[in-house]
Design a protein around this motif. Sequence first.
Motif, PDB file in Angstrom:
ATOM      1  N   ARG A  46      -3.671 -17.765  26.443  1.00 42.66           N
ATOM      2  CA  ARG A  46      -3.993 -18.558  27.641  1.00 42.66           C
ATOM      3  C   ARG A  46      -5.433 -18.282  28.021  1.00 42.66           C
ATOM      4  O   ARG A  46      -5.874 -17.136  28.006  1.00 42.66           O
ATOM      5  CB  ARG A  46      -3.109 -18.172  28.833  1.00 42.66           C
ATOM      6  N   CYS A  48      -8.182 -18.907  31.167  1.00 42.17           N
ATOM      7  CA  CYS A  48      -8.284 -19.250  32.577  1.00 42.17           C
ATOM      8  C   CYS A  48      -9.719 -19.006  33.027  1.00 42.17           C
ATOM      9  O   CYS A  48     -10.256 -17.914  32.832  1.00 42.17           O
ATOM     10  CB  CYS A  48      -7.313 -18.396  33.397  1.00 42.17           C
ATOM     11  N   GLU A  50     -12.135 -19.327  36.412  1.00 46.48           N
ATOM     12  CA  GLU A  50     -12.119 -19.500  37.858  1.00 46.48           C
ATOM     13  C   GLU A  50     -13.545 -19.426  38.383  1.00 46.48           C
ATOM     14  O   GLU A  50     -14.295 -18.521  38.023  1.00 46.48           O
ATOM     15  CB  GLU A  50     -11.253 -18.419  38.505  1.00 46.48           C
ATOM     16  N   ARG A  67      -6.989  -9.839  40.024  1.00 46.61           N
ATOM     17  CA  ARG A  67      -6.759 -11.280  39.970  1.00 46.61           C
ATOM     18  C   ARG A  67      -6.231 -11.676  38.595  1.00 46.61           C
ATOM     19  O   ARG A  67      -5.301 -12.481  38.480  1.00 46.61           O
ATOM     20  CB  ARG A  67      -8.057 -12.025  40.283  1.00 46.61           C
ATOM     21  N   ALA A  68      -6.804 -11.111  37.547  1.00 47.78           N
ATOM     22  CA  ALA A  68      -6.340 -11.402  36.190  1.00 47.78           C
ATOM     23  C   ALA A  68      -4.885 -10.960  36.017  1.00 47.78           C
ATOM     24  O   ALA A  68      -4.080 -11.681  35.416  1.00 47.78           O
ATOM     25  CB  ALA A  68      -7.240 -10.725  35.160  1.00 47.78           C
ATOM     26  N   LEU A  71      -2.702 -13.502  37.695  1.00 39.87           N
ATOM     27  CA  LEU A  71      -2.617 -14.723  36.900  1.00 39.87           C
ATOM     28  C   LEU A  71      -1.816 -14.510  35.623  1.00 39.87           C
ATOM     29  O   LEU A  71      -1.114 -15.417  35.164  1.00 39.87           O
ATOM     30  CB  LEU A  71      -4.017 -15.251  36.585  1.00 39.87           C
ATOM     31  N   LEU A  87      -4.078 -13.130  27.849  1.00 40.56           N
ATOM     32  CA  LEU A  87      -4.829 -13.929  28.820  1.00 40.56           C
ATOM     33  C   LEU A  87      -6.304 -13.561  28.718  1.00 40.56           C
ATOM     34  O   LEU A  87      -6.662 -12.381  28.783  1.00 40.56           O
ATOM     35  CB  LEU A  87      -4.346 -13.659  30.249  1.00 40.56           C
ATOM     36  N   TYR A  89      -9.423 -14.212  30.883  1.00 36.17           N
ATOM     37  CA  TYR A  89      -9.754 -14.668  32.232  1.00 36.17           C
ATOM     38  C   TYR A  89     -11.245 -14.493  32.473  1.00 36.17           C
ATOM     39  O   TYR A  89     -11.806 -13.436  32.216  1.00 36.17           O
ATOM     40  CB  TYR A  89      -8.966 -13.848  33.257  1.00 36.17           C
ATOM     41  N   LEU A  91     -14.142 -14.995  35.471  1.00 36.37           N
ATOM     42  CA  LEU A  91     -14.469 -15.223  36.878  1.00 36.37           C
ATOM     43  C   LEU A  91     -15.975 -15.479  36.959  1.00 36.37           C
ATOM     44  O   LEU A  91     -16.783 -14.547  36.851  1.00 36.37           O
ATOM     45  CB  LEU A  91     -14.060 -14.027  37.735  1.00 36.37           C
ATOM     46  N   GLU A  98     -11.914 -10.585  31.889  1.00 43.71           N
ATOM     47  CA  GLU A  98     -10.796  -9.671  31.742  1.00 43.71           C
ATOM     48  C   GLU A  98      -9.911 -10.222  30.634  1.00 43.71           C
ATOM     49  O   GLU A  98      -9.554 -11.405  30.652  1.00 43.71           O
ATOM     50  CB  GLU A  98      -9.991  -9.546  33.042  1.00 43.71           C
TER      51      GLU A  98
END
Length: 167
Positions: A46, A48, A50, A67-68, A71, A87, A89, A91, A98
């Motif tokens: 995944r 992500c 942000e 936050r990671a 999520l 994941l 991630y 930011l 992350e």
Amino acid sequence: MNTLTRWLRHLWLDAKAAERAITKPGLKRLEQAVADSEARHLGELRLCVEGGLPLPLLLRRVSPRARALDLFSHLRVWDTEHNNGVLIYLLLAERRIEILADRGLHAHVSAEYWGKLSQQLSAHLRQGHVEQGLMEALLSVGALLKAHYPAGQQSNTNELPNAVVLL
């Protein structure tokens, strides 16, 4: 980074910043890269991206890592048959990456490896190459998953969406 600077960055970079960071054709290329990677192994990936944290999270002083983790749970990356979801991630407001792996893959990979991979992605971010950095991270994580969870005789179902999550 002091608190005021952090707040300003997060409030300035919203969900639209994530959409601007990766073009629509870039999103399609990344989603296809996830699908291609997952065809070669039993893991789930995944992505992500942000822009900035929402105000309630800033007020609670949530870190990029926290936050990671949130999520990771929310996107159900932990909920795969072989416990090998990953994941990636990003930011944008803090230029932080992350990479979180579920316990199945985490047991095979050192923390130093994840740190090195995060540094490589950070180098691309500093140069403004978000898509290229994410693509390289996908390829690296995909190679790890293929080495530890190759798509062989077992059925290879797509357990999680391949779409890039933009927040």
